[in-house]
Motif scaffolding. Structure first.
Motif, short mmCIF file in Angstrom:
data_model
loop_
_atom_site.label_atom_id
_atom_site.label_comp_id
_atom_site.label_asym_id
_atom_site.label_seq_id
_atom_site.Cartn_x
_atom_site.Cartn_y
_atom_site.Cartn_z
N ALA A 241 34.81 -23.06 39.81
CA ALA A 241 33.97 -22.37 40.80
C ALA A 241 34.71 -21.19 41.42
O ALA A 241 34.14 -20.11 41.62
N CYS A 242 36.00 -21.39 41.72
CA CYS A 242 36.78 -20.29 42.31
C CYS A 242 36.93 -19.13 41.35
O CYS A 242 36.78 -17.97 41.73
N TYR A 243 37.23 -19.43 40.08
CA TYR A 243 37.42 -18.35 39.11
C TYR A 243 36.11 -17.66 38.76
O TYR A 243 36.09 -16.47 38.43
N ALA A 244 34.99 -18.40 38.82
CA ALA A 244 33.69 -17.75 38.63
C ALA A 244 33.46 -16.71 39.71
O ALA A 244 32.99 -15.58 39.42
N ARG A 245 33.80 -17.04 40.95
CA ARG A 245 33.62 -16.10 42.05
C ARG A 245 34.62 -14.95 41.99
O ARG A 245 34.31 -13.81 42.34
N GLU A 251 34.20 -7.90 39.18
CA GLU A 251 33.21 -7.09 38.47
C GLU A 251 32.40 -6.24 39.45
O GLU A 251 32.06 -5.09 39.16
N GLY A 252 32.09 -6.81 40.62
CA GLY A 252 31.38 -6.04 41.63
C GLY A 252 32.20 -4.88 42.15
O GLY A 252 31.67 -3.78 42.37
N ILE A 253 33.50 -5.09 42.34
CA ILE A 253 34.38 -4.00 42.78
C ILE A 253 34.47 -2.93 41.70
O ILE A 253 34.42 -1.73 41.99
N GLY A 259 32.97 1.56 37.16
CA GLY A 259 33.29 0.76 35.97
C GLY A 259 34.76 0.71 35.63
O GLY A 259 35.13 0.16 34.59
N ARG A 260 35.61 1.27 36.47
CA ARG A 260 37.06 1.27 36.20
C ARG A 260 37.61 -0.15 36.30
O ARG A 260 37.43 -0.83 37.30
N ARG A 261 38.27 -0.59 35.24
CA ARG A 261 38.81 -1.94 35.17
C ARG A 261 40.27 -1.93 34.76
O ARG A 261 40.75 -0.96 34.16
N GLY A 262 40.95 -3.03 35.06
CA GLY A 262 42.36 -3.16 34.70
C GLY A 262 42.67 -4.56 34.21
O GLY A 262 41.78 -5.37 33.93
N GLU A 263 43.95 -4.86 34.15
CA GLU A 263 44.40 -6.16 33.65
C GLU A 263 43.89 -7.30 34.52
O GLU A 263 43.65 -8.41 34.02
N CYS A 264 43.71 -7.07 35.81
CA CYS A 264 43.22 -8.15 36.68
C CYS A 264 41.83 -8.60 36.26
O CYS A 264 41.51 -9.80 36.33
N HIS A 265 41.00 -7.68 35.80
CA HIS A 265 39.65 -8.05 35.36
C HIS A 265 39.71 -8.89 34.09
O HIS A 265 38.98 -9.87 33.95
N ARG A 266 40.58 -8.51 33.18
CA ARG A 266 40.71 -9.27 31.94
C ARG A 266 41.23 -10.68 32.21
O ARG A 266 40.72 -11.67 31.67
#
Length: 313
Positions: A241-245, A251-253, A259-266
């Motif tokens: 549940a925590c990792y889903a949030r 993704e919202g940020i 749409g800029r993403r980094g290693e934290c998103h992966r």
């Protein structure tokens, strides 16, 4: 949003969550110590709490024995311990003050009033007769803050960074609580009443004892406890549940930043997928301790990646 503003909101969420987690841990350790028969078992309950809170290295540096008085003092009020309850409240208020205009009135009042009341704590506050009331107060104040930001904040970047800190801290705590008691869940070295007390302690540490009985309608069993706290999405403090949030919030940020993403998103997506599609039998077969240790390490790495990608000016 400025990086320093995001950083303050993120750590505000983390420190408030940490204060509540430490309070729950102290309540459980007090209960366990009162039920344990031998001195070694009672001392073990306090050592387990220090490990679960991540405070064992710092406590060891003090040179004190893990007695009830020394551990309570270190985890509740020691200013040299950044994770003590009073230190967390102080740090939360400092971060809240830095971003006062980004908070709702209810959020600011929840933090500021908690800080004001905590400054009236004395040695008597942490005496055995008064400690349970203090710990209940801490839990109620963290719940008040969480309710304030859940019910009164716009679903914008400020809300997302507070939520990000809360969920990362919560996921880490659940993994550490499970890991410090993994022997009891594996049935390797505990039997009978002692094991049952430890199973209850695990669930009480994340406020999930009643949830367990609601979900399973059965006596406590190690496999089901692990499944509930790792893989059941309906439990707010379960790891999945925590990792889903966390995944959803990142993704919202990202969407708000073009749409800029980094290693934290992966990393967040990978950890969520692993838990979402995992099975408890596979986790136990591969080794619960190894799984939890790897998760704690990945959580630390996720925190570092969030810090590097969003929070450094």
């Amino acid at each position: 949003m400025l990086s320093r503003t995001a950083d303050s909101l993120y750590w505000l969420g983390r420190y408030i969550e940490r204060a509540g987690n430490v309070a729950r841990g102290l309540q459980v350790a007090l209960r366990m110590a009162s039920l344990m028969r031998s001195v070694d078992q009672r001392d073990g309950a306090w050592r387990a709490l220090l490990i679960a809170s991540g405070c064992e290295p710092g406590f060891r540096e003090t040179g004190a024995a893990p007695t009830p008085d020394s551990v309570v003092r270190y985890l509740a009020a020691d200013a040299s311990n950044a994770s003590s309850i009073l230190s967390c409240i102080e740090a939360a208020r400092r971060n809240a003050r830095a971003v006062r205009t980004a908070l709702t009135v209810d959020m600011w009042e929840a933090v500021n009033e908690t800080w004001s009341e905590s400054r009236r704590a004395t040695e008597a506050t942490f005496a055995p007769d008064n400690l349970p009331a203090f710990l209940d107060w801490v839990k109620s104040r963290t719940i008040l803050f969480n309710g304030a930001y859940a019910d009164t904040m716009l679903r914008d970047e400020a809300w997302r960074f507070v939520r990000l800190g809360t969920m990362l801290e919560r996921a880490d705590n659940t993994a550490r609580v499970l890991d410090v008691h993994h022997h009891a869940l594996a049935g390797a070295d505990e039997e009978g009443a002692v094991a049952y007390v430890q199973w209850q302690a695990i669930l009480r540490s994340v406020s999930a004892l009643r949830a367990y009985h609601w979900v399973y309608h059965a006596r406590l069993e190690p496999r089901r406890i692990a499944e509930l706290l790792i893989l059941r999405p309906e439990l707010p403090r379960s790891m999945v549940a925590c990792y889903a949030r966390l995944d959803e919030t990142l993704e919202g940020i990202a969407a708000a930043h073009g749409g800029r993403r980094g290693e934290c998103h992966r990393l967040a997506g990978e950890m969520h997928a692993k838990l979402r599609f995992g099975r408890i039998d596979g986790i136990l077969a591969d080794g619960l301790h190894d799984f939890l240790t790897a998760t704690i390490d990945r959580n630390l790495e996720l925190g570092r990646q969030i810090q590097d990608f969003y929070l450094q000016a």
